[in-house]
Design an enzyme around this catalytic site. Structure first.
Site: not given
Ligand code: CP
Length: 332
Positions: A82-83, A111, A132, A160
């Site tokens: 969703r986000t 890396k 995120r 959030h």
């Protein structure tokens, strides 16, 4: 009052309204010029301003060319449906473009590159960055190194904030006032980042909150301390059936399996709550059931068809709210 006085008064009123709108916009842009990191940064005025802007997007059918020529970077180090997709959809609906990745495995972090170096690179490719990450401090760290606004799209078990903003838009668009709201917030209140941001945003309003969770998953002290400081009326309980008939909203959350250090502890609490069709019988006509999603077993699928279940509508409101956020942060 003669006709000339009436026209002058009306013009003065329009002038004051326009001036207030411009001042609100300048103040919001200046306050959030580094981005949206935490729900704690929001006042009631800030929230109401964004709700108003999101409603304008809805009135315009979520179509605009405000961000034509702008580029958004979406850096997702944790899974999302969703986000990420709603931010990307919101950006395209504003006439902008999107670059990014959906896993840390396909970025140079794999890396050994640091978050700071990643941000100092991506800021050269974009006008705003949505991030995120599994670390609670990732978004604030990113904001310290970035020339462009950072938007926290979920930071570990921490916060959030844009989910909580779209949750408030959903509540108000679906017929409830925030002042006077009786809301139950149920499930994993310890690790659930959406509920941390939601509780903090709600603390700007005159709400009654019932926090419903197993004892092991109660709300963190840092959030309860803030609620107490702001004189928010709340109760912590372990069962929900007795209070179903007083609730306007029940906001359910998933038990966050990925955050548990001890899988046996997860197994003990994973089925603590399963909302079923029978539970709806006790609820008021205007009761609404919300969930940030994804859900696992905590809401029985037989509940989905009820008009009181609005968790898929909630996903829709991510679009206008995220359009409003992007327009405010990315437009100079
Ligand atoms: N609500 C939410 O954050 O969903 P995703 O994890 O799918 O983005």
């Amino acid at each position: 009052m003669n006709k000339t006085d009436l026209i002058t008064n009306n013009l003065n009123l329009i002038y004051i309204i326009l001036l207030n709108l411009i001042l609100d916009m300048i103040m919001f842009k200046d306050k959030f010029k580094e981005g949206i990191i935490s729900a704690r940064d929001f006042t009631r005025d800030d929230i109401e301003y964004l709700l108003k802007k999101a409603r304008e997007m809805i009135r315009n059918h979520n179509k605009s060319q405000l961000l034509n020529g702008k580029i958004l970077a979406t850096l997702f180090f944790e899974p999302s449906t969703r986000t990420r997709l709603s931010f990307e959809s919101a950006m395209y609906r504003l006439g902008g473009n999107v670059i990014g990745f959906h896993s840390g495995d396909v970025s140079s972090i794999k890396k050994g590159e640091s978050i700071a170096d990643t941000i100092r690179t991506v800021e050269n490719y974009s006008d705003g960055i949505v991030i995120r990450h599994n670390l609670e401090g990732a978004a604030i760290l990113a904001s310290k190194f970035s020339k462009v606004p950072i938007i926290n799209a979920g930071s570990g078990s921490g916060e959030h904030p844009t989910q909580a903003l779209l949750d408030l838009l959903t509540i108000t668009q679906e017929g409830h006032e925030l002042d006077g709201l009786n809301i139950g917030i149920m499930g994993d209140l310890k690790y659930g980042r959406t509920v941390h941001s939601l509780a903090v945003l709600l603390s700007n309003f005159d709400v009654n909150i019932y926090f419903i969770s197993p004892k092991e998953l109660m709300l963190r002290h840092r959030d309860k301390d803030l609620l107490q400081l702001r004189n928010v009326k709340y109760k912590e309980i372990t069962k929900y059936r007795d209070i179903l008939n007083v609730l306007d909203i029940l906001y359910m959350t998933r038990i966050q399996k990925e955050r548990f250090a001890d899988i046996e502890e997860y197994e003990r609490v994973k089925d603590a709550f399963i909302f079923s069709k029978e539970d709806l019988v006790e609820t008021k006509d205007k009761f609404r059931l919300m969930h940030p999603l994804p859900r696992v077993t905590e809401i029985s699928p037989e509940v989905d068809d009820s008009e009181k279940s609005i968790y898929f509508k909630q996903t829709y409101y991510g679009i206008p709210m995220r359009m409003a956020i992007l327009a405010e942060l990315l437009l100079n």
